[in-house]
Motif scaffolding. Sequence first.
Motif, PDB file in Angstrom:
ATOM      1  N   GLN A 168      93.927  68.708  15.792  1.00 62.23           N
ATOM      2  CA  GLN A 168      92.855  68.373  14.820  1.00 62.23           C
ATOM      3  C   GLN A 168      91.745  68.885  15.148  1.00 62.23           C
ATOM      4  OE1 GLN A 168      92.994  64.343  12.811  1.00 62.23           O
ATOM      5  NE2 GLN A 168      95.099  64.109  12.940  1.00 62.23           N
ATOM      6  N   LYS A 169      91.385  69.480  16.367  1.00 65.41           N
ATOM      7  CA  LYS A 169      90.110  69.802  16.804  1.00 65.41           C
ATOM      8  C   LYS A 169      88.974  68.892  16.745  1.00 65.41           C
ATOM      9  CE  LYS A 169      91.776  74.565  15.548  1.00 65.41           C
ATOM     10  NZ  LYS A 169      92.111  74.873  16.982  1.00 65.41           N
ATOM     11  N   LEU A 170      89.602  67.784  17.249  1.00 68.48           N
ATOM     12  CA  LEU A 170      88.401  66.734  17.371  1.00 68.48           C
ATOM     13  C   LEU A 170      87.617  67.129  18.600  1.00 68.48           C
ATOM     14  CD1 LEU A 170      90.418  63.746  16.544  1.00 68.48           C
ATOM     15  CD2 LEU A 170      88.785  64.789  15.066  1.00 68.48           C
ATOM     16  N   TYR A 171      86.594  66.201  18.986  1.00 70.80           N
ATOM     17  CA  TYR A 171      85.486  66.769  19.838  1.00 70.80           C
ATOM     18  C   TYR A 171      86.218  66.613  21.352  1.00 70.80           C
ATOM     19  CZ  TYR A 171      81.604  66.506  23.220  1.00 70.80           C
ATOM     20  OH  TYR A 171      80.544  66.716  24.111  1.00 70.80           O
ATOM     21  N   LEU A 172      86.126  67.892  22.138  1.00 70.13           N
ATOM     22  CA  LEU A 172      86.274  67.995  23.569  1.00 70.13           C
ATOM     23  C   LEU A 172      85.102  68.304  24.243  1.00 70.13           C
ATOM     24  CD1 LEU A 172      89.672  70.071  23.422  1.00 70.13           C
ATOM     25  CD2 LEU A 172      89.284  67.602  23.965  1.00 70.13           C
TER      26      LEU A 172
END
Length: 218
Positions: free
Chosen positions: A186-190
């Motif tokens: 989901q390309k959430l914060y990394l």
Amino acid sequence: MNDILEDLKQAVNSITEFYYTMPTVSVINDTLSIDTDEIKVYERRFVAQLKSEYDKLICNGSTGNYKEVNTDLEVIKKYIYYNTPDPLVSSTYKKLNNRDSKKAFETIITIPDFFIHKHQDNFDEIHQKLVVEAKTTAQLDIDDFFLDLFKLNVYVEKYNFQNGVFLVTNNNVTRVMQLAKEYLKQKLYLAPSRKDRIYLFIKPTFNSDIEIVKLVDV
């Protein structure tokens, strides 16, 4: 693994079965009634014992360097961003909390389960040893998982923690890995420069070995 993570692994493995689950107990007409069909899992109780075991390691001269640092529990940490300088932080936070704020700044309020640091007003990387978010409930909820993983990424990137660990018990490895993969999908914060500092420590049952996986290797 580094010495801090080795100590964490040893501390987790030192927690006795007593702290994993507890039956529901009532007193009925002055008689103790134990309901083994309704088993409770108390996260705070488990983490408190983790701290106790880690403190023993430090006192007994573990290999990690703990000069000028302390073990700590559930102290509020805030991250405030102005005018969204890091848009993925704000978008992930709003998505996970069902928010649609138009404010010029936001305050992310978090309470890490367990961490090792110097004190609250110091975030020099040399003193920010370890931060742990723990989940002990069975049938891990995806929203809770995502939120804790998001917080760990904030801690290592914004608070300079050397190690961020998501410790999960009472869930099988496959389930935890599926959730971690979905978080990445989901390309959430990394953490942009420190994502390799995030680890999953998965211990499905008291008798299980700990599966240790870097988030970037999921």
